[in-house]
Design a protein around this motif. Structure first.
Motif, mmCIF file in Angstrom:
data_model
loop_
_atom_site.group_PDB
_atom_site.id
_atom_site.type_symbol
_atom_site.label_atom_id
_atom_site.label_comp_id
_atom_site.label_asym_id
_atom_site.label_seq_id
_atom_site.Cartn_x
_atom_site.Cartn_y
_atom_site.Cartn_z
ATOM 1 N N SER A 165 94.752 -53.915 64.096
ATOM 2 C CA SER A 165 96.053 -53.246 64.891
ATOM 3 C C SER A 165 96.760 -54.542 65.151
ATOM 4 O O SER A 165 96.465 -55.368 65.960
ATOM 5 N N ASP B 104 96.951 -55.959 68.708
ATOM 6 C CA ASP B 104 95.640 -56.548 69.184
ATOM 7 C C ASP B 104 95.527 -58.048 68.554
ATOM 8 O O ASP B 104 94.386 -58.644 68.371
ATOM 9 N N VAL C 276 103.750 -43.968 63.764
ATOM 10 C CA VAL C 276 102.749 -44.748 63.630
ATOM 11 C C VAL C 276 102.917 -45.137 62.157
ATOM 12 O O VAL C 276 102.989 -44.224 61.181
ATOM 13 N N SER D 185 86.546 -54.429 60.985
ATOM 14 C CA SER D 185 87.314 -53.904 62.071
ATOM 15 C C SER D 185 86.883 -54.514 63.462
ATOM 16 O O SER D 185 85.590 -54.343 63.805
ATOM 17 N N LYS E 225 87.330 -45.229 69.021
ATOM 18 C CA LYS E 225 88.513 -43.897 69.309
ATOM 19 C C LYS E 225 89.697 -44.283 68.416
ATOM 20 O O LYS E 225 90.142 -43.553 67.672
ATOM 21 N N ASP E 226 89.988 -45.753 67.907
ATOM 22 C CA ASP E 226 91.005 -46.080 67.104
ATOM 23 C C ASP E 226 90.697 -45.734 65.601
ATOM 24 O O ASP E 226 91.466 -45.289 64.957
ATOM 25 N N ILE F 117 91.058 -42.126 64.971
ATOM 26 C CA ILE F 117 92.480 -41.800 64.542
ATOM 27 C C ILE F 117 92.778 -42.078 63.288
ATOM 28 O O ILE F 117 93.487 -41.220 62.818
ATOM 29 N N ILE F 118 92.459 -43.366 62.803
ATOM 30 C CA ILE F 118 92.718 -43.780 61.414
ATOM 31 C C ILE F 118 92.016 -42.771 60.441
ATOM 32 O O ILE F 118 92.601 -42.378 59.465
ATOM 33 N N LEU G 271 88.492 -52.914 65.834
ATOM 34 C CA LEU G 271 89.079 -51.824 66.685
ATOM 35 C C LEU G 271 87.788 -50.816 67.457
ATOM 36 O O LEU G 271 86.852 -50.857 66.742
ATOM 37 N N GLN H 34 102.048 -50.511 62.806
ATOM 38 C CA GLN H 34 100.906 -50.457 63.935
ATOM 39 C C GLN H 34 99.512 -50.961 63.261
ATOM 40 O O GLN H 34 98.778 -51.731 63.881
ATOM 41 N N TYR H 35 99.361 -50.675 61.985
ATOM 42 C CA TYR H 35 98.174 -51.126 61.598
ATOM 43 C C TYR H 35 98.454 -51.752 60.099
ATOM 44 O O TYR H 35 99.335 -51.132 59.383
#
Length: 256
Positions: A208, A211, A150, A25, A30-31, A34-35, A27, A194-195
């Protein structure tokens, strides 16, 4: 495999990959955190036949499979071949057990090996399968009235692995973040999903959708696709340890 088992198996695989940092990834940390939290707290949907497969406080995870093998109205040729192979293996196991039970020889080692005939696979089949299944689940999402701030699509790829070629030489196995064509396809859905996580055997890609322009800018020039070889083996080893102590009894050691 019953409804729900494959989904649970896949989400457990992702949880392990996230715990061990074995994923691909771009990402920021911090992302990823979250995941990790999402996959840790997500619970199976109590309504097994309804969208989505898993829910959490402000969103959902929906699992589906795609394949690099040809698909027909009956489904993936890869899944069809796997199901047929499993039946052949069960039959072979029963035959070996029957042979051992009839044998009077002691400490004899028996082995039986089988290999599945793999169906034709290609990147084109994979791309078609991805888009068809993605759009089907988008339709389900549009009818969904639950929390969807999400949205995560958890995509599991089956069939032979796709390879990345650079100057016609193997460079790596397929990663979604290297596929400019599918990234372009996914980008318009960034406000709905979102993902996207793509799992295949030993790897997990996490992107993401917002992105995607940044992800595409990092793809090197000259990338083409090839196909690896998918092999499914079944090996049975057995040893008749000692003679039967009673009629119809056989002491065996069997491994699969």
């Amino acid at each position: 495999m019953a409804r729900g088992e494959q989904e649970q198996k896949c989400i457990d695989f992702v949880r392990k990959q996230l715990e061990e940092n074995k994923f691909n990834s771009l990402l920021p940390n911090k992302d990823i955190d979250i995941i990790r939290q999402i996959f840790h707290t997500a619970k199976p949907n109590s309504h097994l036949s309804e969208f989505p497969d898993f829910i959490f406080e402000n969103g959902f995870i929906e699992h589906f499979q795609v394949t690099s093998a040809k698909e027909t109205k009956k489904g993936s040729k890869s899944a069809e071949a796997s199901a047929s192979f499993e039946k052949e293996c069960e039959s072979a196991n029963e035959e070996m057990l029957k042979t051992l039970m009839q044998s009077q020889e002691v400490n004899q080692f028996y082995t039986h090996q089988m290999e599945m005939d793999c169906p034709e696979c290609s990147y084109e089949y994979y791309e078609k399968s991805f888009k068809k299944n993605f759009e089907h689940h988008i339709e389900s999402l549009e009818r969904y009235t639950g929390a969807k701030s999400v949205g995560i699509f958890l995509v599991e790829q089956s069939g032979s692995p796709i390879t990345i070629l650079k100057d016609n030489k193997f460079a790596d196995f397929y990663h979604l973040q290297m596929d400019a064509s599918l990234l372009d396809y996914l980008y318009p859905y960034k406000d709905k999903v979102q993902y996207v996580l793509l799992c295949h055997q030993e790897f997990c890609d996490i992107i993401s959708l917002k992105d995607i322009p940044i992800i595409k800018s990092k793809i090197p020039n000259g990338i083409t696709w090839g196909m690896g070889r998918f092999r499914k083996m079944h090996v049975v080893n057995a040893v008749h340890i000692e003679p039967s102590k009673s009629p119809g009894e056989v002491n065996l050691t069997i491994s699969f």
